[in-house]
Design an enzyme around this catalytic site. Structure first.
Site, PDB file in Angstrom:
ATOM      1  N   ALA A  74       0.806  -1.227   0.000  1.00  0.00           N
ATOM      2  CA  ALA A  74       0.000   0.000   0.000  1.00  0.00           C
ATOM      3  C   ALA A  74       0.839   1.277   0.000  1.00  0.00           C
ATOM      4  O   ALA A  74       0.431   2.290  -0.573  1.00  0.00           O
ATOM      5  CB  ALA A  74      -0.937  -0.009   1.212  1.00  0.00           C
TER       6      ALA A  74
ATOM      7  N   ARG B 226      -5.496   0.083   6.343  1.00  0.00           N
ATOM      8  CA  ARG B 226      -5.135  -0.357   7.688  1.00  0.00           C
ATOM      9  C   ARG B 226      -4.630   0.792   8.566  1.00  0.00           C
ATOM     10  O   ARG B 226      -4.453   0.633   9.761  1.00  0.00           O
ATOM     11  CB  ARG B 226      -4.123  -1.503   7.620  1.00  0.00           C
ATOM     12  CG  ARG B 226      -4.808  -2.810   7.238  1.00  0.00           C
ATOM     13  CD  ARG B 226      -3.854  -3.966   7.090  1.00  0.00           C
ATOM     14  NE  ARG B 226      -2.915  -3.755   6.007  1.00  0.00           N
ATOM     15  CZ  ARG B 226      -1.600  -3.665   6.154  1.00  0.00           C
ATOM     16  NH1 ARG B 226      -1.083  -3.784   7.348  1.00  0.00           N
ATOM     17  NH2 ARG B 226      -0.817  -3.477   5.130  1.00  0.00           N
TER      18      ARG B 226
ATOM     19  N   ILE C 191      -4.384  -3.603  -5.525  1.00  0.00           N
ATOM     20  CA  ILE C 191      -5.408  -3.990  -6.508  1.00  0.00           C
ATOM     21  C   ILE C 191      -5.705  -2.835  -7.458  1.00  0.00           C
ATOM     22  O   ILE C 191      -6.624  -2.907  -8.264  1.00  0.00           O
ATOM     23  CB  ILE C 191      -6.717  -4.385  -5.787  1.00  0.00           C
ATOM     24  CG1 ILE C 191      -7.224  -3.213  -4.923  1.00  0.00           C
ATOM     25  CG2 ILE C 191      -6.505  -5.633  -4.943  1.00  0.00           C
ATOM     26  CD1 ILE C 191      -8.655  -3.358  -4.467  1.00  0.00           C
ATOM     27  N   ASP C 192      -4.900  -1.756  -7.363  1.00  0.00           N
ATOM     28  CA  ASP C 192      -5.265  -0.481  -8.001  1.00  0.00           C
ATOM     29  C   ASP C 192      -4.827  -0.323  -9.461  1.00  0.00           C
ATOM     30  O   ASP C 192      -5.096   0.703 -10.076  1.00  0.00           O
ATOM     31  CB  ASP C 192      -4.716   0.687  -7.164  1.00  0.00           C
ATOM     32  CG  ASP C 192      -3.211   0.556  -6.898  1.00  0.00           C
ATOM     33  OD1 ASP C 192      -2.486   0.030  -7.767  1.00  0.00           O
ATOM     34  OD2 ASP C 192      -2.776   0.992  -5.812  1.00  0.00           O
TER      35      ASP C 192
ATOM     36  N   HIS D 212      -3.222 -10.057  -4.743  1.00  0.00           N
ATOM     37  CA  HIS D 212      -4.524  -9.797  -4.125  1.00  0.00           C
ATOM     38  C   HIS D 212      -5.589  -9.487  -5.173  1.00  0.00           C
ATOM     39  O   HIS D 212      -6.640  -8.941  -4.859  1.00  0.00           O
ATOM     40  CB  HIS D 212      -4.436  -8.644  -3.110  1.00  0.00           C
ATOM     41  CG  HIS D 212      -3.701  -9.017  -1.856  1.00  0.00           C
ATOM     42  ND1 HIS D 212      -3.456  -8.121  -0.835  1.00  0.00           N
ATOM     43  CD2 HIS D 212      -3.154 -10.188  -1.445  1.00  0.00           C
ATOM     44  CE1 HIS D 212      -2.779  -8.736   0.138  1.00  0.00           C
ATOM     45  NE2 HIS D 212      -2.589  -9.974  -0.211  1.00  0.00           N
TER      46      HIS D 212
ATOM     47  N   CYS E 105     -18.985 -12.759 -12.814  1.00  0.00           N
ATOM     48  CA  CYS E 105     -20.224 -13.330 -12.304  1.00  0.00           C
ATOM     49  C   CYS E 105     -19.888 -14.596 -11.512  1.00  0.00           C
ATOM     50  O   CYS E 105     -19.162 -15.448 -12.001  1.00  0.00           O
ATOM     51  CB  CYS E 105     -21.159 -13.662 -13.466  1.00  0.00           C
ATOM     52  SG  CYS E 105     -22.607 -14.596 -12.945  1.00  0.00           S
TER      53      CYS E 105
HETATM   54 ZN    ZN Z   1     -23.636 -14.824 -15.052  1.00  0.00          ZN
END
Ligand code: ZN
Length: 253
Positions: A30, A42, A110-111, A126, A134
Site C-alpha cells: 500500500a 489499515r 489492486i489499483d 490480491h 459473475c
Molecule cells: Zn452470469
C-alpha cells in the site's frame, strides 16, 4: 549541490545491489500507492475507510449474504480507484524493467497503478479491480462496464444470468489466487535481490516471500516507512518517502 553529494550511502548501496544482481524482483504494498492519494485502509482515520471496518464489509461472507451492503461500501471505492494515477515510484519501477534491471513486480495492491505506469510483468497476488466476474456463470466484465450492471438495489448483476458480479480482488475470508501465488513464489526463489517497497511485510502469505528469497541465497532491500519483521535481514534499509528514495535511486543508476 550536485546529486552525487546529496545521495545517501544507502541509496548508493541499493544502486550497487541492483547493478550486481542478475535477477531482481520488486514486492510492493500500500505504501507505494499512498502518494497517489490511495489511503492504506489499515491506517486509522483515512477518509473513505473512517466509518467502516473494511474487514467486516469487504468480506466474502458479506458479499454472499448481503451483496447490497457489500456494494454500498465497495462501489464508491471502485469509482475512487479508477481515477487515480501512478506516481513517480511506480514509474521508477517501470523504468527499471525497461532497462532490464527488474524482472517483475509482485504487488499486494489492486489499483492497477503498476500497469498504468508501464510495468509489463505484474503479479497481482490480491487480484485487481481491472475485471469483475459473475459468481454463477463466470462472465467477465471490465472495470468500465461494472457501473452499468447495478440493479435498483445497488447490486451488480450479470447480463447473461442475473447472478451477482464480484470484483476480481481477494476479499477478506478468501484464499489468494493460486496461480499468482505460485508465480510470486517462483520469482522469490529465483531472486538474487528482492526489493520490498511500501509494505509492512506483515500480511501473510505474501509476508513469507522475502524469507523465500533469503532461504535461496538472495538478498533483501527494504524501502518503506515504519518497521518490518525483516529489517534485520535487509542488506539495505531505506526509511524515507518512497517517491524521494526511488527518484534518488534512479538518478544514480
Ligand atoms: Zn452470469
Amino acid at each position: 549541490m550536485p546529486t552525487g553529494e546529496t545521495t545517501s550511502m544507502e541509496v548508493r548501496g541499493l544502486a550497487e545491489l541492483i547493478r550486481s544482481s542478475g535477477f531482481t524482483v520488486a514486492l510492493t504494498g500500500a505504501g507505494i500507492s499512498t502518494p497517489s492519494g490511495i489511503p492504506d485502509f489499515r491506517s486509522p482515520g483515512t477518509g473513505l475507510w473512517e466509518k467502516v471496518d473494511p474487514m467486516e464489509v469487504a468480506h466474502i461472507e458479506v458479499f454472499n449474504r448481503d451483496p447490497e451492503r457489500f456494494w454500498s461500501y465497495y462501489r464508491p471505492r471502485f469509482g475512487m480507484l479508477d481515477e487515480k494515477v501512478p506516481n513517480r515510484a511506480h514509474e521508477v519501477l517501470a523504468e527499471l524493467e525497461a532497462r532490464d534491471m527488474l524482472e517483475a513486480v509482485i504487488t499486494q495492491n489492486i489499483d492497477r497503478l503498476h500497469r498504468k505506469a508501464g510495468s509489463r510483468r505484474v503479479v497481482e497476488v490480491h487480484g485487481t479491480i481491472e475485471t469483475s466476474s459473475c459468481v454463477q456463470c463466470s462472465a467477465s466484465y471490465p472495470l468500465e462496464r461494472v457501473d452499468s450492471l447495478f440493479d435498483h438495489r445497488g447490486v451488480a448483476r450479470c447480463e447473461h444470468c442475473s447472478g451477482p458480479v464480484k470484483p476480481d480482488v481477494v476479499l477478506f475470508g478468501e484464499f489468494l489466487p493460486e496461480r499468482a501465488m505460485e508465480e510470486a513464489q517462483a520469482l522469490a526463489r529465483r531472486a538474487e535481490l528482492m526489493l520490498c517497497i511500501g509494505s509492512s511485510l506483515e500480511v501473510h502469505p505474501v509476508a513469507a516471500l522475502p524469507a523465500t528469497t533469503l532461504g535461496s541465497g538472495g538478498r533483501l532491500a527494504i524501502v518503506t516507512k515504519g518497521a518490518t519483521p525483516y529489517d534485520g535481514d535487509a542488506t539495505v534499509r531505506l526509511g524515507g518517502d518512497v517517491v524521494e528514495e526511488l527518484e534518488a535511486l534512479l538518478a544514480v543508476l
